[in-house]
Every structure is written in structure tokens, then in C-alpha cells.
Design a protein around this motif. Sequence first.
Motif, PDB file in Angstrom:
ATOM      1  N   GLU A   1       0.837  -1.177   0.000  1.00 37.87           N
ATOM      2  CA  GLU A   1       0.000   0.000   0.000  1.00 37.87           C
ATOM      3  C   GLU A   1       0.885   1.244   0.000  1.00 37.87           C
ATOM      4  OE1 GLU A   1      -3.258   0.364  -0.217  1.00 37.87           O
ATOM      5  OE2 GLU A   1      -3.560  -1.797  -0.432  1.00 37.87           O
ATOM      6  N   GLY A   2       0.396   2.309  -0.638  1.00 35.85           N
ATOM      7  CA  GLY A   2       1.206   3.510  -0.762  1.00 35.85           C
ATOM      8  C   GLY A   2       1.644   4.091   0.558  1.00 35.85           C
ATOM      9  N   LEU A   3       0.788   4.009   1.591  1.00 36.23           N
ATOM     10  CA  LEU A   3       1.140   4.599   2.876  1.00 36.23           C
ATOM     11  C   LEU A   3       2.206   3.816   3.608  1.00 36.23           C
ATOM     12  CD1 LEU A   3      -2.346   5.736   4.243  1.00 36.23           C
ATOM     13  CD2 LEU A   3      -0.589   7.096   3.124  1.00 36.23           C
ATOM     14  N   ASP A   4       2.493   2.585   3.180  1.00 35.14           N
ATOM     15  CA  ASP A   4       3.526   1.788   3.835  1.00 35.14           C
ATOM     16  C   ASP A   4       4.917   2.359   3.622  1.00 35.14           C
ATOM     17  OD1 ASP A   4       1.594   0.132   4.747  1.00 35.14           O
ATOM     18  OD2 ASP A   4       1.916  -1.459   3.286  1.00 35.14           O
ATOM     19  N   LEU A   5       5.060   3.262   2.662  1.00 38.14           N
ATOM     20  CA  LEU A   5       6.355   3.892   2.438  1.00 38.14           C
ATOM     21  C   LEU A   5       6.753   4.766   3.625  1.00 38.14           C
ATOM     22  CD1 LEU A   5       8.710   4.765   0.443  1.00 38.14           C
ATOM     23  CD2 LEU A   5       7.218   6.662  -0.202  1.00 38.14           C
ATOM     24  N   TYR A   6       5.770   5.271   4.348  1.00 32.67           N
ATOM     25  CA  TYR A   6       6.027   6.279   5.370  1.00 32.67           C
ATOM     26  C   TYR A   6       6.193   5.648   6.748  1.00 32.67           C
ATOM     27  CZ  TYR A   6       4.438   9.157   1.543  1.00 32.67           C
ATOM     28  OH  TYR A   6       4.322   9.733   0.310  1.00 32.67           O
TER      29      TYR A   6
ATOM     30  N   LYS B   1       3.249   9.088  10.345  1.00 31.05           N
ATOM     31  CA  LYS B   1       1.796   8.959  10.182  1.00 31.05           C
ATOM     32  C   LYS B   1       1.068   9.309  11.480  1.00 31.05           C
ATOM     33  CE  LYS B   1       2.254   4.792   8.350  1.00 31.05           C
ATOM     34  NZ  LYS B   1       1.941   3.497   7.697  1.00 31.05           N
ATOM     35  N   ASP B   2       1.626   8.896  12.607  1.00 31.35           N
ATOM     36  CA  ASP B   2       1.025   9.262  13.894  1.00 31.35           C
ATOM     37  C   ASP B   2       1.084  10.776  14.102  1.00 31.35           C
ATOM     38  OD1 ASP B   2       0.532   6.604  14.394  1.00 31.35           O
ATOM     39  OD2 ASP B   2       2.346   6.315  15.625  1.00 31.35           O
ATOM     40  N   LYS B   3       2.174  11.374  13.653  1.00 29.93           N
ATOM     41  CA  LYS B   3       2.304  12.828  13.776  1.00 29.93           C
ATOM     42  C   LYS B   3       1.256  13.536  12.935  1.00 29.93           C
ATOM     43  CE  LYS B   3       4.804  16.250  15.471  1.00 29.93           C
ATOM     44  NZ  LYS B   3       5.007  16.458  16.913  1.00 29.93           N
TER      45      LYS B   3
END
Length: 719
Positions: free
Chosen positions: A169-174, A179-181
Motif C-alpha cells: 500500500e502507498g502509505l507503507d512507504l512512510y 503517520k502518527d504525527k
Amino acid sequence: MVKPMNEQSPAVKLLTILNVQSAKPPKAGKKRSSSAASSASSRDWHALARKAQKTTKHDSAPSQLGSKLVRAAQLLEHEQEQDKDKDEQQPEEREQEPVQDEEDQEDAGAAEQDVYARHWGPETKLVEGREKDEVDSLKWKKSKTVLKQLGEMQLFHADGVDVDEPKQEGLDLYAAKLKDKLKSTSSRNAIPPSQEAWLRTLSSYRDVLFPKVTLEAHDDIRTASAMHAMNHVLKTRTRILKNNEHLSRISSSKTPSRPSSTPARSTLDQGFTRPKVLILAPFRNSALAWMQHLLNFSLATNIENYPRFVSEYSLPEGATDKLVENREQYPEDHVETFKGNIDDSFRVGLKVTRKAAKVFAEFYQADVIVASPLGLRTSIEKEDDSDFLSSIEILIVDQMDVMLMQNWEHVQFVMDRLNKLPEEAHGCDFSRVKPWYLDGKYARSIPLSFPPSPLIFPPTLPRRAPYLRQSLLLSSHLTPEIQSLFASSLHNLGGKLKASLSYDGVLDRVPRGVRQVWSRFEAGEVWEEDDRRFEWFTTKTLPALLKSAISSSQTIIFVPSYFDFVRLKRYLTKLDDFSFASISEYTPTPDVSRARGAFFSGKKKFLLVSERFHFFRRYRLRGAKTFVFYSPPDHPSYYAEFLSFPFSSPSAPSALAGNPEADPADVDESELSAHVVFSKYDLMKVERIVGTRDARRMVGLGQDDAATGAAGEGRFTFV
């Protein structure tokens, strides 16, 4: 493949060992040979280099550094031979086989799935084995796709370049902390949908041109883009630090080679210089917003020089922002653009470490550079140095529509210097530089000719870095200049995305009853357009205005381009008995007041206005009944604003305190008219005003081309 450590030349070994002397020592629990540790700690590598320098002081300048390294490498080999003899005499003191690095196993397993490694790794398939002629001749194919929250996009990809979609998934890069921030920043338990859509789009490392940024969405785009940029910086720095530790463990052992049971680890993780992200913004108020977002995602517990930064990039202490205090008198977009500090010459570096961040870092020590095109150009020309732009991997250009109102040449100046071969080494460890930074084509081994000076790597040798750099271009509307930049300066083989545009126009915001006449002239070739437009205006439009009793006075002539403004002003000055006043962005404020007063009172029959004057001042010009547009304005809202001036009261939006005009009298719509001169090259401007469908028909691209005289002149009327 990259040569293993034990097959590299002595010069490469020396550079590597010198680079890791200040790295973190091995973790506790790792077994070391006492003799190896003693030898490593007692040997002065810098003394070796100085000793080699003395033996090469008579060398010629071009090869001096290379000779020093060769001599130092010979001394290193001699030292190693002596160590080998000692170890043979004391075999029991040899270092035991080190424990396999768990980080190596983790990195090797995730390399195929990590989109970062696939795009930026030393063996990226995007540029593997491609000659310059082959890359330059690649044809770009276009397709359409629809992205959540972003709408329809045009996807450009180079024919023959295999770009696999990431399996994750695209957000797994981060990073999870980032992400929590982001969640905490938005005060939600989940990432806002608009920002999530942007992060998924940016995570593919494709170029993005988004020329429809709205005031409401601008901050969300900045937030997501800042998080993407900081994630890239943190990933890059983490890999470099891990490799430093890895090389430190190797250099502290008895022999440089690792046991066969330990998997090989590529330490090609750097560019020529440290800066990896460049953000261009038009004013200091924009830079302040960008820096605050960047620092928020830096995860730093200590920020150096932040109070100084806020002080220099905000209004002076004690000053008040009259634009914000009287925001009801101005359009919202004008307030958002010009509130705060609007100095357009600045540059600032940001350095990020594991626990701290430093604002105002020297460029070669910075990870991120935030600057205006003018400020960056001033610095480059003053120091005659643009090497710090040689390794930029992410470029963000914000508010390009504002930069068009400043000086577009500054933007082109900066773009022309991105990812060029540096003229000096600047302390670069070339044994750690990724191959596609060094080679004219992708190579499977590092060139062992050091140093890589311009004599060894001539400036004519093409770099692969521009074909991997990710660029994000943001604007409120699309212009030929932005489109040209997207087509000619962005070569990302990972693909390019461009937002599809369709407009309804702004004619519904024009007061009813105002007669609007659009006249199209035959422009010929693009280089003939300026002369033909001038000829058309001076031989047809202007004589027609002077013949009419109504349009021969109380007429505003709106000229978008400053060069056309100067040309037309010079022509009108030579006319006999032509009464006019002129105001541009360079006109002093007292002269502006006199010109506006003379026009409103009738002392001057014509008022010549440049678009940039209206952009920076946003004055409401009263007293006109005829509006002539030398060409359609770049900003569609200006068209509706000008035609609304006769109906606006002094307290209406865009009015300024101290206007010389009195209360408006009743206006008869039949006395008002607008005349617009345009050509087929004004399609982008026309469609923003009248709508996409009508614009294509007006310039001769519709289905009724023959009926509208596509090859000749055209006249269109709106009421």
C-alpha cells in the motif's frame, strides 16, 4: 555488480576507512580481535594522508589529488602487510567470525518490496543499461486515470520502461511515527482523506503537475508534501548511518573482507552533496509555512535557530498586518497570498539528525533547502557555486502562478542548474556515490579513477540523476510556461502525472447586460503572435474605439504582459491628442494616485493598466465604462472583477481606503462594454474565462470549425 570490498583498489579502501573513522563504534557484545583493535586505534590515517601529500608536492595540479591517494594507498598496503606478518605469528589473537547482521537480513528481504529502494537504489531498473541517446529518444505514452480526492489525471510513462506498481500500500512507504504525527496534527484518529490521497500519489515517486490548487486545499497539500519530503530525508539518512556502522565494523576487523556467511551489503547510498530536497516558494510567508510543516515532521526534540527564523520570516516586531485587519476589503486569494512577510529574496537550509534539527544550516550540511527563485539565483551568482543542487532528489515548486507574476526567468535559471556535475568534490566519498550519479550510462561497477574531477568526468557526460528526480509543481492555473517546464525539464522515468482540467468559466460572475465582444486574429506562427497582436490592436481595435463617442473616453486598456505594456505605452505616447495615463507594478504610489484621480475626473480619457499592477495592488479602478483587454488575463477572476468595478461600492471587495472616487452613480448596463483580443495561442486563458467547451470552438478546435472560420478571423459576443 558492485565489486566486493576485498576486490576494490587500495585507493577505494583508504577513502572508505577515512570516511568511517567518526562513525559509531560496534555495539556491545560484538567480539573483536585485540590486535586488530589496537592496530585500528593506533594508526593515524590522516597522518598517512599527510605523509603521502609530502611525497607528491611537485605533482601537476590536475593529477595532484589522485597522486596523493595512490601514494597513501601504497602506504596503507605496506601497513596491512606488516599487520599480516604479526597476525601469522599470533594466530590465537585473530578476530572470530562476526555474528550475521540482522539489519542486513531485514534490508535484503524488504528491498524488492520497498518502492524507495526500487526507485532510488544503486541498481534501479529505471536507468539500467540505458544510453543517453536511447533515453532522449524515448516516446512518452499518455493514458487517463482517476485518483481519489484528486480527480482525473493524465499519466505519462516512457515507452519501453518497465515500471511495476509497488505490491505494498502507498502509505507503507512512510514511517509509523510520521503517520502518527500527521494524525495528531489533524486531531483525528485517521489521516484526512485529502492528505491520504496525496501521500499515496507522492509515494510512487512520480512527477506531479497539479495546476488547480484551491485556497481550501493548499494547506493540506503542503502538509502531505512536507511529510513526504521529510520521510525521504529520514530514510536516506538512516541508510547512510547504518552503512557507516556496517563499514565501521568491517574496518575495525583484522581484514577488510567479511566472512562468506555474511551477506553482502551495498554501501552505495549517497549523491555528490548532502541536500536532497529543494522547495521553491515566492515569499517568506510561504517559506515560514513550509518550514513549520517540515519541522513538525522532523521528529526533532531540539530545534536550533528556530526563534531567529520566525523573527526573520514574520513581520517585524510591533508591526501590524493591515491586509489581514481589513481583509473584508480584499478578495480572499489576495489576502492569503500577501499576508505576513512578502520579501521575495531568501534562502535557508535545514539540517536533520536523529534527535535535532538546525535551521540556517550551511547548504552543504543541509538536507532541505527552502528558497525563492530570486534568492537562490542571487546566492548562486554571488558565490559562483551551484554544486549544492547536484544531488536534489525531490523538487517542490509552490505557487507557480505567483512566480509568473514575479520573474519566470529566475525559475528557469534554477531548473537549468539542477542535478549537474559539481565542479568541486566538497568532501564527497566517491566510493559511496550511487552509480547513476557518476556514470554517463548505468554501470555495474564503480569507476576507480579518483578524484572524479571535470577532467575525468567531463561536463558533457550525461547524468542519470535527472531521470529519477521527483518534481511536484503546484499552481492555481495552467499556463504555457508551466506546461513547457513540465514537458521539457521533467524526465522522471518513474512516470509523470498531470491533473486534467475542465473549466466552466467566470461569465456567470459578470453583471448581466454587459456586452462582451471577443475578436480573434490570425496569429500565424508562435513567434509572429506578438507582432500580429500589436498590428491588430493598433490598426483595428484602437481606431474603432476612437470612432465611438462612448469608447473614446472612460476606457481602461488592460495589458497582461509587461513587455506588451511598454510597447503599447510607447506607441500611444507618439499619437497626437491621445489623452491617457498609465500604471504598472513599477509605478510609484503617488503617481498611481494621480493617474487614478485624473482618469476618474475625466482629465485623462484612457487608463493603461498592467496585470501585474492589479495582482500586487488589487485596486478598484473607478470611472470606466469601456474595458479593453489587449489579451485575456492569466487570472480569470480579474476579468470578472474589472467588469464589476462600475457596480461596486467603495466598501465592496477590492476597494481601498482613500480612493478619490465618490459614491457610485446609477450605471446603465447598455453603456458598458468589453472588448477582448485573442488568438489560438490564448486557449488556456480563454477557457478559464468562457469555459472549456466554448473556448475550443472560439479558437477553432470545436466541431463547427468551418462555420466559425477556424482559419481566419472570428468575432464572438456574450451578453
